[in-house]
Design a protein around this motif. Structure first.
Motif, PDB file in Angstrom:
ATOM      1  N   MET A   1       0.938  -1.169   0.028  1.00  0.00           N
ATOM      2  CA  MET A   1      -0.103  -0.046  -0.057  1.00  0.00           C
ATOM      3  C   MET A   1       0.693   1.165   0.053  1.00  0.00           C
ATOM      4  SD  MET A   1      -3.041   1.076   2.694  1.00  0.00           S
ATOM      5  CE  MET A   1      -3.846  -0.795   2.794  1.00  0.00           C
TER       6      MET A   1
ATOM      7  N   ARG B   1      -2.255   5.951   0.202  1.00  0.00           N
ATOM      8  CA  ARG B   1      -3.473   5.066   0.662  1.00  0.00           C
ATOM      9  C   ARG B   1      -3.525   4.705   2.280  1.00  0.00           C
ATOM     10  NH1 ARG B   1      -4.561   0.274  -2.977  1.00  0.00           N
ATOM     11  NH2 ARG B   1      -6.416   0.461  -1.869  1.00  0.00           N
ATOM     12  N   ARG B   2      -1.961   4.432   2.709  1.00  0.00           N
ATOM     13  CA  ARG B   2      -2.165   4.163   4.121  1.00  0.00           C
ATOM     14  C   ARG B   2      -2.523   5.364   4.968  1.00  0.00           C
ATOM     15  NH1 ARG B   2       3.144   2.441   2.699  1.00  0.00           N
ATOM     16  NH2 ARG B   2       4.161   4.173   3.418  1.00  0.00           N
TER      17      ARG B   2
ATOM     18  N   LYS C   1      -4.953   7.583   4.055  1.00  0.00           N
ATOM     19  CA  LYS C   1      -6.405   7.683   3.926  1.00  0.00           C
ATOM     20  C   LYS C   1      -6.806   6.452   4.886  1.00  0.00           C
ATOM     21  CE  LYS C   1      -8.620   9.248   0.028  1.00  0.00           C
ATOM     22  NZ  LYS C   1      -8.857   8.884  -1.658  1.00  0.00           N
ATOM     23  N   SER C   2      -6.454   5.434   4.626  1.00  0.00           N
ATOM     24  CA  SER C   2      -6.926   4.163   5.610  1.00  0.00           C
ATOM     25  C   SER C   2      -6.885   4.567   7.027  1.00  0.00           C
ATOM     26  CB  SER C   2      -6.411   2.881   4.960  1.00  0.00           C
ATOM     27  OG  SER C   2      -5.027   2.839   5.468  1.00  0.00           O
TER      28      SER C   2
ATOM     29  N   ARG D   1      -9.622   7.100   7.882  1.00  0.00           N
ATOM     30  CA  ARG D   1     -10.797   6.099   7.952  1.00  0.00           C
ATOM     31  C   ARG D   1     -11.172   5.417   9.078  1.00  0.00           C
ATOM     32  NH1 ARG D   1     -10.330   5.380   2.201  1.00  0.00           N
ATOM     33  NH2 ARG D   1      -9.109   3.828   2.403  1.00  0.00           N
ATOM     34  N   LEU D   2      -9.881   4.663   9.525  1.00  0.00           N
ATOM     35  CA  LEU D   2     -10.075   4.038  10.777  1.00  0.00           C
ATOM     36  C   LEU D   2     -10.317   4.619  11.886  1.00  0.00           C
ATOM     37  CD1 LEU D   2      -9.868   1.197  11.949  1.00  0.00           C
ATOM     38  CD2 LEU D   2      -7.223   1.489  12.003  1.00  0.00           C
TER      39      LEU D   2
ATOM     40  N   ALA E   1     -12.442  -1.458   7.442  1.00  0.00           N
ATOM     41  CA  ALA E   1     -11.063  -0.717   7.331  1.00  0.00           C
ATOM     42  C   ALA E   1      -9.722  -1.669   7.754  1.00  0.00           C
ATOM     43  CB  ALA E   1     -10.986   0.399   8.138  1.00  0.00           C
TER      44      ALA E   1
ATOM     45  N   ALA F   1      -9.634  -4.012   4.822  1.00  0.00           N
ATOM     46  CA  ALA F   1      -8.958  -3.596   3.703  1.00  0.00           C
ATOM     47  C   ALA F   1      -7.586  -3.210   3.723  1.00  0.00           C
ATOM     48  CB  ALA F   1      -9.972  -2.003   3.363  1.00  0.00           C
TER      49      ALA F   1
ATOM     50  N   ALA G   1      -5.981  -1.344   6.655  1.00  0.00           N
ATOM     51  CA  ALA G   1      -5.483  -0.346   7.414  1.00  0.00           C
ATOM     52  C   ALA G   1      -4.550  -0.907   8.744  1.00  0.00           C
ATOM     53  CB  ALA G   1      -6.821   0.287   8.328  1.00  0.00           C
ATOM     54  N   ASP G   2      -3.756  -0.132   8.939  1.00  0.00           N
ATOM     55  CA  ASP G   2      -2.880  -0.561  10.188  1.00  0.00           C
ATOM     56  C   ASP G   2      -3.417  -0.149  11.347  1.00  0.00           C
ATOM     57  OD1 ASP G   2      -0.742  -0.766  12.212  1.00  0.00           O
ATOM     58  OD2 ASP G   2       0.611   0.428  10.982  1.00  0.00           O
TER      59      ASP G   2
ATOM     60  N   ASP H   1      -3.603   9.002  12.344  1.00  0.00           N
ATOM     61  CA  ASP H   1      -4.186   9.683  11.222  1.00  0.00           C
ATOM     62  C   ASP H   1      -3.151  10.958  11.150  1.00  0.00           C
ATOM     63  OD1 ASP H   1      -4.630  11.712  13.183  1.00  0.00           O
ATOM     64  OD2 ASP H   1      -7.075  11.448  12.885  1.00  0.00           O
TER      65      ASP H   1
END
Length: 144
Positions: A1, A5-6, A8-9, A12-13, A28, A31, A33-34, A39
């Motif tokens: 990723m 993208r990291r 954004k994920s 979201r998380l 998330a 998909a 997400a770490d 954030d």
């Protein structure tokens, strides 16, 4: 990723955790997400869920590998998840964090701040303070 993208994920998380939306948190994580990534502001999902007392979300994040003692660094969201949960008297969340190895004596702010027990006592959350004491939290100068 990739990095974008990291980010954004992670955003979201953290948003899903902050709203206590377990389904969105699980989505998330599925998909990619770490669970421990902050954030853009530096807030971790575990911290956000702990402030809200979203015990089910906290459990999902811990099960996915979020570190129970990691500090969040977002503006207004600084500190450890255990301190956040204790501050607001979220006893169930405190229990979940302790069950996953959170240190009941860890001072936030890189070791210079308050302990979870001190936060619980300041907030007059006697039940939360008792859970922390039972987990081995030391009696503090805050009147514990």
């Amino acid at each position: 990723m990739n990095r974008r993208r990291r980010k954004k994920s992670a955003t979201r998380l953290v948003a899903a955790a902050d709203s206590g939306d377990l389904a969105a948190v699980r989505a998330a994580l599925r998909a990619g997400a770490d669970p421990g990534a902050p954030d853009a502001e530096g807030t971790t999902a575990l911290y956000a869920a702990s402030v809200q007392g979203a015990t089910d979300v906290v459990g999902a994040l811990l099960a996915a590998g979020a570190a129970p003692d990691a500090e969040s660094a977002g503006t207004g969201a600084e500190g450890t998840s255990l301190c956040a949960a204790a501050c607001w008297g979220h006893t169930g969340t405190v229990r979940a964090l302790l069950a996953h190895g959170a240190d009941p004596d860890l001072r936030e702010d890189g070791g210079t701040g308050l302990t979870p027990l001190e936060w619980a006592l300041r907030g007059q959350h006697a039940g939360t303070a008792e859970v922390l004491r039972a987990a081995g939290a030391a009696v503090t100068s805050a009147g514990g």
